[in-house]
Design a protein around this motif. Structure first.
Motif, PDB file in Angstrom:
ATOM      1  N   ILE A 143      17.886  24.251 -34.256  1.00  0.00           N
ATOM      2  CA  ILE A 143      17.784  25.155 -35.407  1.00  0.00           C
ATOM      3  C   ILE A 143      17.111  24.504 -36.616  1.00  0.00           C
ATOM      4  N   GLY A 144      16.991  23.186 -36.653  1.00  0.00           N
ATOM      5  CA  GLY A 144      16.356  22.520 -37.784  1.00  0.00           C
ATOM      6  C   GLY A 144      16.517  21.015 -37.672  1.00  0.00           C
ATOM      7  N   GLY A 145      15.827  20.296 -38.557  1.00  0.00           N
ATOM      8  CA  GLY A 145      15.930  18.840 -38.529  1.00  0.00           C
ATOM      9  C   GLY A 145      14.563  18.186 -38.527  1.00  0.00           C
ATOM     10  N   ILE A 146      14.470  17.025 -37.866  1.00  0.00           N
ATOM     11  CA  ILE A 146      13.271  16.194 -37.908  1.00  0.00           C
ATOM     12  C   ILE A 146      12.717  15.950 -36.514  1.00  0.00           C
ATOM     13  N   ARG A 147      11.394  15.986 -36.408  1.00  0.00           N
ATOM     14  CA  ARG A 147      10.696  15.534 -35.199  1.00  0.00           C
ATOM     15  C   ARG A 147       9.514  14.680 -35.623  1.00  0.00           C
ATOM     16  N   ARG A 148       9.228  13.600 -34.865  1.00  0.00           N
ATOM     17  CA  ARG A 148       8.092  12.731 -35.147  1.00  0.00           C
ATOM     18  C   ARG A 148       7.138  12.774 -33.960  1.00  0.00           C
ATOM     19  N   PHE A 149       5.839  12.836 -34.263  1.00  0.00           N
ATOM     20  CA  PHE A 149       4.840  12.881 -33.193  1.00  0.00           C
ATOM     21  C   PHE A 149       3.527  12.331 -33.722  1.00  0.00           C
ATOM     22  N   ARG A 150       2.560  12.142 -32.804  1.00  0.00           N
ATOM     23  CA  ARG A 150       1.235  11.642 -33.170  1.00  0.00           C
ATOM     24  C   ARG A 150       0.166  12.606 -32.700  1.00  0.00           C
ATOM     25  N   LEU A 151      -0.896  12.715 -33.497  1.00  0.00           N
ATOM     26  CA  LEU A 151      -2.055  13.515 -33.126  1.00  0.00           C
ATOM     27  C   LEU A 151      -2.970  12.676 -32.230  1.00  0.00           C
TER      28      LEU A 151
ATOM     29  N   VAL B  24       9.549  18.501 -40.642  1.00  0.00           N
ATOM     30  CA  VAL B  24      10.858  18.820 -41.219  1.00  0.00           C
ATOM     31  C   VAL B  24      11.034  20.331 -41.176  1.00  0.00           C
ATOM     32  N   SER B  25      12.115  20.776 -40.569  1.00  0.00           N
ATOM     33  CA  SER B  25      12.430  22.205 -40.515  1.00  0.00           C
ATOM     34  C   SER B  25      13.820  22.421 -41.078  1.00  0.00           C
ATOM     35  N   THR B  26      13.946  23.344 -42.023  1.00  0.00           N
ATOM     36  CA  THR B  26      15.254  23.583 -42.640  1.00  0.00           C
ATOM     37  C   THR B  26      16.035  24.690 -41.948  1.00  0.00           C
ATOM     38  N   GLY B  27      15.441  25.364 -40.972  1.00  0.00           N
ATOM     39  CA  GLY B  27      16.142  26.433 -40.281  1.00  0.00           C
ATOM     40  C   GLY B  27      16.235  27.724 -41.069  1.00  0.00           C
ATOM     41  N   ALA B  28      15.746  27.711 -42.314  1.00  0.00           N
ATOM     42  CA  ALA B  28      15.813  28.907 -43.153  1.00  0.00           C
ATOM     43  C   ALA B  28      14.444  29.522 -43.369  1.00  0.00           C
ATOM     44  N   GLY B  29      13.445  29.010 -42.624  1.00  0.00           N
ATOM     45  CA  GLY B  29      12.083  29.520 -42.743  1.00  0.00           C
ATOM     46  C   GLY B  29      11.076  28.459 -43.134  1.00  0.00           C
ATOM     47  N   LEU B  30      11.518  27.426 -43.851  1.00  0.00           N
ATOM     48  CA  LEU B  30      10.613  26.391 -44.356  1.00  0.00           C
ATOM     49  C   LEU B  30      10.407  25.289 -43.324  1.00  0.00           C
ATOM     50  N   THR B  31       9.138  25.010 -43.022  1.00  0.00           N
ATOM     51  CA  THR B  31       8.754  23.886 -42.171  1.00  0.00           C
ATOM     52  C   THR B  31       7.582  23.181 -42.838  1.00  0.00           C
ATOM     53  N   TYR B  32       7.644  21.840 -42.891  1.00  0.00           N
ATOM     54  CA  TYR B  32       6.521  21.091 -43.465  1.00  0.00           C
ATOM     55  C   TYR B  32       6.353  19.777 -42.721  1.00  0.00           C
ATOM     56  N   TYR B  33       5.146  19.206 -42.845  1.00  0.00           N
ATOM     57  CA  TYR B  33       4.759  18.036 -42.074  1.00  0.00           C
ATOM     58  C   TYR B  33       4.375  16.898 -43.022  1.00  0.00           C
ATOM     59  N   ILE B  34       5.113  15.812 -42.962  1.00  0.00           N
ATOM     60  CA  ILE B  34       4.875  14.644 -43.808  1.00  0.00           C
ATOM     61  C   ILE B  34       4.002  13.649 -43.053  1.00  0.00           C
TER      62      ILE B  34
ATOM     63  N   HIS C 197      -3.716   8.624 -51.727  1.00  0.00           N
ATOM     64  CA  HIS C 197      -3.660   9.607 -50.634  1.00  0.00           C
ATOM     65  C   HIS C 197      -4.041   9.002 -49.289  1.00  0.00           C
ATOM     66  N   HIS C 198      -4.717   7.848 -49.292  1.00  0.00           N
ATOM     67  CA  HIS C 198      -5.148   7.209 -48.048  1.00  0.00           C
ATOM     68  C   HIS C 198      -4.388   5.922 -47.733  1.00  0.00           C
ATOM     69  N   LEU C 199      -3.329   5.646 -48.467  1.00  0.00           N
ATOM     70  CA  LEU C 199      -2.559   4.426 -48.234  1.00  0.00           C
ATOM     71  C   LEU C 199      -1.361   4.709 -47.319  1.00  0.00           C
ATOM     72  N   PRO C 200      -1.186   3.941 -46.236  1.00  0.00           N
ATOM     73  CA  PRO C 200      -0.041   4.149 -45.348  1.00  0.00           C
ATOM     74  C   PRO C 200       1.249   3.608 -45.946  1.00  0.00           C
ATOM     75  N   ALA C 201       2.333   4.257 -45.589  1.00  0.00           N
ATOM     76  CA  ALA C 201       3.660   3.817 -46.027  1.00  0.00           C
ATOM     77  C   ALA C 201       4.241   2.834 -45.024  1.00  0.00           C
ATOM     78  N   ARG C 202       5.126   1.976 -45.503  1.00  0.00           N
ATOM     79  CA  ARG C 202       5.882   1.081 -44.627  1.00  0.00           C
ATOM     80  C   ARG C 202       7.376   1.308 -44.881  1.00  0.00           C
ATOM     81  N   GLN C 203       8.185   0.693 -44.024  1.00  0.00           N
ATOM     82  CA  GLN C 203       9.637   0.875 -44.086  1.00  0.00           C
ATOM     83  C   GLN C 203       9.993   2.366 -44.153  1.00  0.00           C
ATOM     84  N   VAL C 204       9.333   3.147 -43.296  1.00  0.00           N
ATOM     85  CA  VAL C 204       9.535   4.599 -43.297  1.00  0.00           C
ATOM     86  C   VAL C 204      10.855   4.959 -42.616  1.00  0.00           C
ATOM     87  N   VAL C 205      11.632   5.752 -43.303  1.00  0.00           N
ATOM     88  CA  VAL C 205      12.918   6.232 -42.789  1.00  0.00           C
ATOM     89  C   VAL C 205      12.848   7.745 -42.682  1.00  0.00           C
ATOM     90  N   ALA C 206      13.201   8.284 -41.533  1.00  0.00           N
ATOM     91  CA  ALA C 206      13.275   9.730 -41.337  1.00  0.00           C
ATOM     92  C   ALA C 206      14.613  10.022 -40.676  1.00  0.00           C
TER      93      ALA C 206
END
Length: 348
Positions: free
Chosen positions: A23-31, A44-54, A128-137
């Motif tokens: 119904i909602g939560g987090i998924r990680r994948f690669r293109l 990220v899906s909140t189960g209430a309609g909102l889904t976004y991709y970080i 906008h082009h710098l990668p993040a480290r120590q990423v927590v999801a």
């Protein structure tokens, strides 16, 4: 929590699903295709309609954002290009900028290209082009509320140069169409460093149509260039061939408890299938003490049909102009500044 029109406890929810991601939560994948190959996304899906991709490889910016499976953000023609293709010179940023709900511009430069203190600076800086480290999801229960959190660290640094660290955290909650962004930018070097930041939020079709209503928290909207008409900044239009971007600087911001809110609303936002339409509003709320500027990028051109709502700590005229005006923000060694922005979707 509130979900599907009623209140639930944690155990009531857990009794009804084999796995919370049903119904909602987090998924990680690669293109895996073309210039996007190798790009990671966190859904990220909140189960209430909102889904976004970080995008962890892009400053933890948000790419596609959807409500009920229908996009309300704008995607650029480049797609989610791997940042390894980024060229910082001049206007080359435009070749690899992804669009999406948020592109972070900064951290030491944003706006037009130029030369400042002998340093060549490209459009909108490197963030906008710098990668993040120590990423927590992660998703975690707090009593009967389920919080979704994505966080990480992004650094813009060079030998003998400026050293800024961005610590970024996104939070959402199951059952809510709301996102909280909390950023801390710190000068981790031992010399004063310039700091410019612009939160480049991008709205696109079908959120943007001729019916879309724009409500800005300002008493005055000033065109950046004399050729742009002052009137019409609060109205949108059909795709227009040959349209040149209109940029407005919103001045004398209207605040409540030190915060300003810009609202973009489509009274007939489409829902999937034969479900008809709803009125969907996106409210962007920011603290004017640290983000005193609001920029509107109106671009209803063919193929670039987008509205930018952009709070920042400066106008996007480049670092040299900010320095000349005496407004350039300088972070002393060890000094930090915190930003918080709320994005809230409301359906009627």
């Amino acid at each position: 929590m509130q979900l599907y029109g009623r209140s639930w406890t944690r155990r009531e929810i857990e009794a009804r699903v084999g796995r919370l991601e049903q119904i909602g939560g987090i998924r990680r994948f690669r293109l895996t295709d073309g210039l996007e190959e190798g790009v990671e996304q966190i859904q990220v899906s909140t189960g209430a309609g909102l889904t976004y991709y970080i995008s962890p490889q892009r400053c933890l910016d948000i790419s596609l954002a959807q409500f009920g499976g229908v996009p309300f953000s704008w995607q650029g023609p480049n797609g989610d290009v791997h940042p390894a293709y980024y060229d910082p010179r001049g206007l080359e940023w435009l070749r690899t900028a992804a669009g999406g709900l948020l592109m972070t511009c900064g951290l030491t430069q944003m706006g037009v290209p130029g030369v400042d203190a002998g340093q060549e600076l490209g459009l909108h800086g490197r963030a906008h082009h710098l990668p993040a480290r120590q990423v927590v999801a992660e998703g975690r229960w707090k009593g009967d509320e389920y919080e979704i959190r994505v966080a990480g660290i992004v650094e813009e640094a060079s030998i003998f140069g400026d050293k800024l660290r961005l610590t970024r955290e996104w939070r959402s909650w199951l059952g809510e169409n709301r996102i909280i962004l909390h950023d801390v930018v710190e000068n981790i070097g031992f010399a004063p460093a310039p700091h410019m930041i612009l939160y480049h939020f991008n709205l696109g079709f079908p959120m943007m149509t001729e019916e879309t209503q724009l409500r800005y928290p300002s008493r005055r909207a000033v065109p950046r260039t004399p050729a742009v008409p002052a009137e019409g900044h609060d109205r949108y239009q059909a795709p227009t061939p040959g349209f040149s971007e209109h940029v407005y600087y919103h001045e004398d911001l209207i605040t409540q408890n030190g915060k300003a809110t810009a609202v973009v609303e489509n009274p007939h936002f489409p829902l999937p299938g034969s479900a008809g339409t709803c009125s969907l509003a996106l409210a962007i709320t920011f603290d004017t003490a640290v983000l005193p500027r609001l920029v509107e990028w109106k671009m209803p051109g063919c193929g670039e049909y987008v509205l930018g709502v952009e709070p920042g700590n400066a106008y996007p005229d480049g670092r040299a102009r900010e320095r000349e005006s005496g407004r350039l923000v300088i972070l002393e060694p060890g000094q930090s500044v915190s930003y918080e922005i709320e994005l809230a979707l409301t359906q009627h």
